[in-house]
Design an enzyme around this catalytic site. Sequence first.
Site, PDB file in Angstrom:
ATOM      1  N   LYS A   1       0.830  -1.210   0.000  1.00  0.00           N
ATOM      2  CA  LYS A   1       0.000   0.000   0.000  1.00  0.00           C
ATOM      3  C   LYS A   1       0.862   1.255   0.000  1.00  0.00           C
ATOM      4  O   LYS A   1       0.628   2.190  -0.760  1.00  0.00           O
ATOM      5  CB  LYS A   1      -0.917   0.002   1.228  1.00  0.00           C
ATOM      6  CG  LYS A   1      -1.640   1.330   1.431  1.00  0.00           C
ATOM      7  CD  LYS A   1      -1.931   1.611   2.893  1.00  0.00           C
ATOM      8  CE  LYS A   1      -2.571   2.971   3.049  1.00  0.00           C
ATOM      9  NZ  LYS A   1      -1.705   3.963   3.667  1.00  0.00           N
ATOM     10  N   ASN A   2       1.887   1.291   0.874  1.00  0.00           N
ATOM     11  CA  ASN A   2       2.681   2.516   1.009  1.00  0.00           C
ATOM     12  C   ASN A   2       3.552   2.781  -0.215  1.00  0.00           C
ATOM     13  O   ASN A   2       4.017   3.902  -0.409  1.00  0.00           O
ATOM     14  CB  ASN A   2       3.532   2.467   2.282  1.00  0.00           C
ATOM     15  CG  ASN A   2       2.684   2.616   3.542  1.00  0.00           C
ATOM     16  OD1 ASN A   2       1.540   3.070   3.481  1.00  0.00           O
ATOM     17  ND2 ASN A   2       3.219   2.219   4.683  1.00  0.00           N
TER      18      ASN A   2
ATOM     19  N   ARG B   1      -4.492  10.687   2.669  1.00  0.00           N
ATOM     20  CA  ARG B   1      -3.212  11.182   3.174  1.00  0.00           C
ATOM     21  C   ARG B   1      -2.166  11.288   2.061  1.00  0.00           C
ATOM     22  O   ARG B   1      -1.468  12.285   1.921  1.00  0.00           O
ATOM     23  CB  ARG B   1      -2.725  10.213   4.265  1.00  0.00           C
ATOM     24  CG  ARG B   1      -1.343  10.468   4.722  1.00  0.00           C
ATOM     25  CD  ARG B   1      -1.306  11.141   6.077  1.00  0.00           C
ATOM     26  NE  ARG B   1      -0.032  11.764   6.277  1.00  0.00           N
ATOM     27  CZ  ARG B   1       0.151  13.025   6.548  1.00  0.00           C
ATOM     28  NH1 ARG B   1      -0.865  13.841   6.647  1.00  0.00           N
ATOM     29  NH2 ARG B   1       1.345  13.509   6.736  1.00  0.00           N
TER      30      ARG B   1
ATOM     31  N   CYS C   1      -5.445   8.823   7.926  1.00  0.00           N
ATOM     32  CA  CYS C   1      -5.536   8.507   9.355  1.00  0.00           C
ATOM     33  C   CYS C   1      -5.209   9.727  10.198  1.00  0.00           C
ATOM     34  O   CYS C   1      -4.305  10.482   9.882  1.00  0.00           O
ATOM     35  CB  CYS C   1      -4.555   7.389   9.705  1.00  0.00           C
ATOM     36  SG  CYS C   1      -4.965   5.814   8.961  1.00  0.00           S
TER      37      CYS C   1
ATOM     38  N   PRO D   1       3.041  17.120   9.963  1.00  0.00           N
ATOM     39  CA  PRO D   1       3.212  18.288   9.101  1.00  0.00           C
ATOM     40  C   PRO D   1       3.963  17.958   7.816  1.00  0.00           C
ATOM     41  O   PRO D   1       4.690  16.972   7.745  1.00  0.00           O
ATOM     42  CB  PRO D   1       4.028  19.246   9.972  1.00  0.00           C
ATOM     43  CG  PRO D   1       4.741  18.376  10.947  1.00  0.00           C
ATOM     44  CD  PRO D   1       3.855  17.190  11.175  1.00  0.00           C
ATOM     45  N   ILE D   2       3.753  18.821   6.807  1.00  0.00           N
ATOM     46  CA  ILE D   2       4.447  18.614   5.534  1.00  0.00           C
ATOM     47  C   ILE D   2       5.505  19.696   5.326  1.00  0.00           C
ATOM     48  O   ILE D   2       5.847  20.020   4.198  1.00  0.00           O
ATOM     49  CB  ILE D   2       3.444  18.556   4.359  1.00  0.00           C
ATOM     50  CG1 ILE D   2       2.577  19.810   4.297  1.00  0.00           C
ATOM     51  CG2 ILE D   2       2.572  17.314   4.440  1.00  0.00           C
ATOM     52  CD1 ILE D   2       1.831  19.939   2.975  1.00  0.00           C
ATOM     53  N   ASP D   3       6.032  20.231   6.430  1.00  0.00           N
ATOM     54  CA  ASP D   3       7.007  21.321   6.297  1.00  0.00           C
ATOM     55  C   ASP D   3       8.276  20.887   5.564  1.00  0.00           C
ATOM     56  O   ASP D   3       8.867  21.681   4.826  1.00  0.00           O
ATOM     57  CB  ASP D   3       7.351  21.922   7.667  1.00  0.00           C
ATOM     58  CG  ASP D   3       7.828  20.876   8.666  1.00  0.00           C
ATOM     59  OD1 ASP D   3       7.491  19.697   8.482  1.00  0.00           O
ATOM     60  OD2 ASP D   3       8.535  21.244   9.619  1.00  0.00           O
ATOM     61  N   GLN D   4       8.703  19.625   5.728  1.00  0.00           N
ATOM     62  CA  GLN D   4       9.918  19.168   5.033  1.00  0.00           C
ATOM     63  C   GLN D   4       9.684  19.043   3.524  1.00  0.00           C
ATOM     64  O   GLN D   4      10.591  19.305   2.730  1.00  0.00           O
ATOM     65  CB  GLN D   4      10.396  17.827   5.606  1.00  0.00           C
ATOM     66  CG  GLN D   4      10.811  17.880   7.065  1.00  0.00           C
ATOM     67  CD  GLN D   4      11.934  18.877   7.331  1.00  0.00           C
ATOM     68  OE1 GLN D   4      13.008  18.793   6.757  1.00  0.00           O
ATOM     69  NE2 GLN D   4      11.670  19.835   8.198  1.00  0.00           N
TER      70      GLN D   4
ATOM     71  N   ASP E   1       3.803   1.427  11.957  1.00  0.00           N
ATOM     72  CA  ASP E   1       2.559   0.844  11.449  1.00  0.00           C
ATOM     73  C   ASP E   1       2.228  -0.511  12.081  1.00  0.00           C
ATOM     74  O   ASP E   1       1.106  -1.000  11.931  1.00  0.00           O
ATOM     75  CB  ASP E   1       2.624   0.677   9.925  1.00  0.00           C
ATOM     76  CG  ASP E   1       2.373   1.983   9.186  1.00  0.00           C
ATOM     77  OD1 ASP E   1       1.956   2.962   9.829  1.00  0.00           O
ATOM     78  OD2 ASP E   1       2.586   2.022   7.961  1.00  0.00           O
TER      79      ASP E   1
END
EC number: 2.5.1.7
Length: 429
Positions: free
Chosen positions: A22-23, A93, A117, A123-126, A305
């Site tokens: 999935k990932n 996500r 989830c 956060p998506i700062d990177q 996970d």
Amino acid sequence: MEKLLIEGGRALNGTIRVSGAKNSAVALIPTTILADTPVTIGGVPNISDVKMLGDLLEEIGGKVTYGQEEEMVVDPSNMVAMPLPNGKVKKLRASYYLMGAMLGRFKKAVIGLPGGCHLGPRPIDQHIKGFEALGAHVTNEQGAIYLRADELRGARIYLDVVSVGATINIMLAAVRAKGRTVIENAAKEPEIIDVATLLTSMGARIKGAGTDVIRIDGVDSLHGCHHTIIPDRIEAGTYMILGAASGGEVTVDNVIPQHLESVTAKLREAGVQVETNDDQITVNGNRKLKVVDIKTLVYPGFPTDLQQPFTTLLTKAHGTGVVTDTIYGARFKHIDELRRMNAQIKVEGRSAIVTGPVLLQGAKVKASDLRAGAALVIAGLMADGITEVTGLEHIDRGYENIVDKLKGLGANIWREQMTKQEIEEMKNA
């Protein structure tokens, strides 16, 4: 809406086959945007996240078809940089990978901030730091990220925290940029190697995927190819834990054992017999379980996970074990549900303290996220009596045909439609 009913207390035996990761899938599918000709991805898991990403690619002009043997064919030739500020994009996500892919191909993108989830702040700062280093102008307007660039130029980018999502997203944006990009402190997960393998087959020039320094030399264009997804190590780990929990002998088929070394080591430490060969792992769960401590880490450490499913297993072990999640501190929503089933667990900060052994009792429980759902299914299979699990949409996001697969091991598990009253009660709970 459906609920899952599980009659527990049966030893499970047999072979269970793992689907494509999935990932990986949720990153590989957006990667196809970067090609000029059709891309075929084999081993695509039949899960709701995959279907939703396929729908999103069609929204921007792609043609998506599903072929034999879990194949997905994406023709990206007529795609356009259509803004996606709302709708499906917010339910998923992994929709943030559309940012890197659309920026890489079109030099612009508008993507609604993603859901998936709810695991506390993710956060998506990177990601944004990486896009800006490549020359993009990034703004957050009314819950959507706007990205624009006159041109993308290679850069040296150091990630402040090791992030799988940021590593992949920067790779996607950099493969068609001018010059060399170097990602330092990159994540090393197998899924990153999988994305790099697809990109390389499409004509990208990438070195170092799977190490903490990735070098990318930009190319002008990418072409279609055929790629097969790696097996899902999290699904495999879930079924390994399930085998240990159920007291039978379960063989997990279609796995890459070195992707699961941390899980294998912890199960063996707990007294579980684990045997591995080229593409199978057999778990024998009929021994007395010893207590172990778990600390989640980035790969190759113990995966966050699998923290929730392993917590369920520890309710069967003798003594007190501590499960610490260093990745997502808020990933303990399953604990209250396990307590309803008679588990002796308390949460302190980023740790869950599990005391056993206890015999879990069947109860009505609710999955709040994907891996909590897996933990509750395992709990239901261990418990005395019948367990009713709601929130199935979370489980269906990441586990293909879980009911049929578990029935194949001898589990008594089935789906039922929820009544209107049950749906109302669940919404108000």
